[in-house]
Design a protein around this motif. Sequence first.
Motif, short mmCIF file in Angstrom:
data_model
loop_
_atom_site.label_atom_id
_atom_site.label_comp_id
_atom_site.label_asym_id
_atom_site.label_seq_id
_atom_site.Cartn_x
_atom_site.Cartn_y
_atom_site.Cartn_z
N PRO A 49 45.61 -14.69 -37.51
CA PRO A 49 46.59 -15.09 -36.76
C PRO A 49 47.86 -13.93 -36.59
N ALA A 50 48.53 -14.10 -34.97
CA ALA A 50 49.05 -13.14 -34.41
C ALA A 50 50.42 -13.00 -35.43
N PRO A 51 50.62 -12.54 -35.77
CA PRO A 51 52.02 -11.61 -37.03
C PRO A 51 52.81 -12.51 -36.08
N ASP A 52 54.28 -13.67 -36.56
CA ASP A 52 55.70 -13.58 -35.72
C ASP A 52 56.25 -12.23 -36.20
N LEU A 53 56.37 -11.91 -35.01
CA LEU A 53 57.00 -10.67 -34.62
C LEU A 53 58.54 -11.42 -34.46
N THR A 86 57.96 -1.69 -35.14
CA THR A 86 58.48 -3.06 -35.78
C THR A 86 57.46 -4.00 -34.96
N LEU A 87 57.36 -3.44 -33.58
CA LEU A 87 57.78 -4.69 -32.44
C LEU A 87 55.71 -4.51 -32.70
N GLY A 88 55.23 -4.22 -33.33
CA GLY A 88 53.56 -4.23 -33.56
C GLY A 88 52.77 -2.91 -32.74
N ALA A 103 56.09 1.38 -50.17
CA ALA A 103 56.60 2.98 -49.84
C ALA A 103 57.17 3.97 -51.31
N THR A 104 56.65 3.54 -52.66
CA THR A 104 56.81 4.51 -53.94
C THR A 104 55.21 5.54 -53.12
N THR A 105 54.57 4.80 -52.68
CA THR A 105 53.24 5.39 -52.63
C THR A 105 52.75 6.25 -51.64
N LEU A 106 52.87 4.84 -50.61
CA LEU A 106 52.38 5.45 -49.45
C LEU A 106 53.36 6.21 -48.57
N PRO A 107 52.59 6.88 -47.30
CA PRO A 107 53.63 7.68 -46.44
C PRO A 107 54.36 6.04 -45.32
N GLU A 108 55.35 6.54 -44.62
CA GLU A 108 56.43 5.72 -43.73
C GLU A 108 55.45 5.08 -43.36
N THR A 109 54.41 6.02 -42.87
CA THR A 109 53.68 5.54 -41.09
C THR A 109 52.30 4.20 -41.89
N LEU A 110 52.03 4.10 -42.29
CA LEU A 110 50.88 3.53 -43.85
C LEU A 110 51.51 1.86 -44.56
N ILE A 111 52.99 1.86 -43.83
CA ILE A 111 53.86 0.79 -44.92
C ILE A 111 54.01 -0.23 -43.56
N PRO A 112 53.09 -0.88 -44.18
CA PRO A 112 52.98 -2.48 -42.83
C PRO A 112 53.94 -2.80 -42.61
#
Length: 111
Positions: free
Chosen positions: A35-39, A78-80, A3-12
């Motif tokens: 694998p699919a992320p565990d949401l 957040t939901l993918g 978050a200190t270097t990337l825009p919010e939209t690029l933060i996983p």
Amino acid sequence: ALATTLPETLIPTHITTLDTMPLTPNGKIDRAALPAPDLSVARVGYRAPVTGEECRLAELFAEVLGVERVGLDDDFFTLGGHSLLATQLIARIRSDFGVQLPLRTLFETPV
């Protein structure tokens, strides 16, 4: 740290650890084997939609995102969700509700 270097939209929104990366015979990452992320971890509470419009909108979110259900407080990204799915969702909202929403609306208010 991101978050200190990337825009919010690029933060996983999710990080999955793997023992080894699945590779194709050519040595490239086999994206289909990832694998699919565990949401489910990200979803703490669920507040059900109440009105007919909220219910239909929640259904559209769930269909586009490929999740079972979406509550009033669930964040699209957040939901993918991502930009391509956002355009699909906006198109479905335009079609089902007959309203013209700019794509930026979803990025500004993803809940």
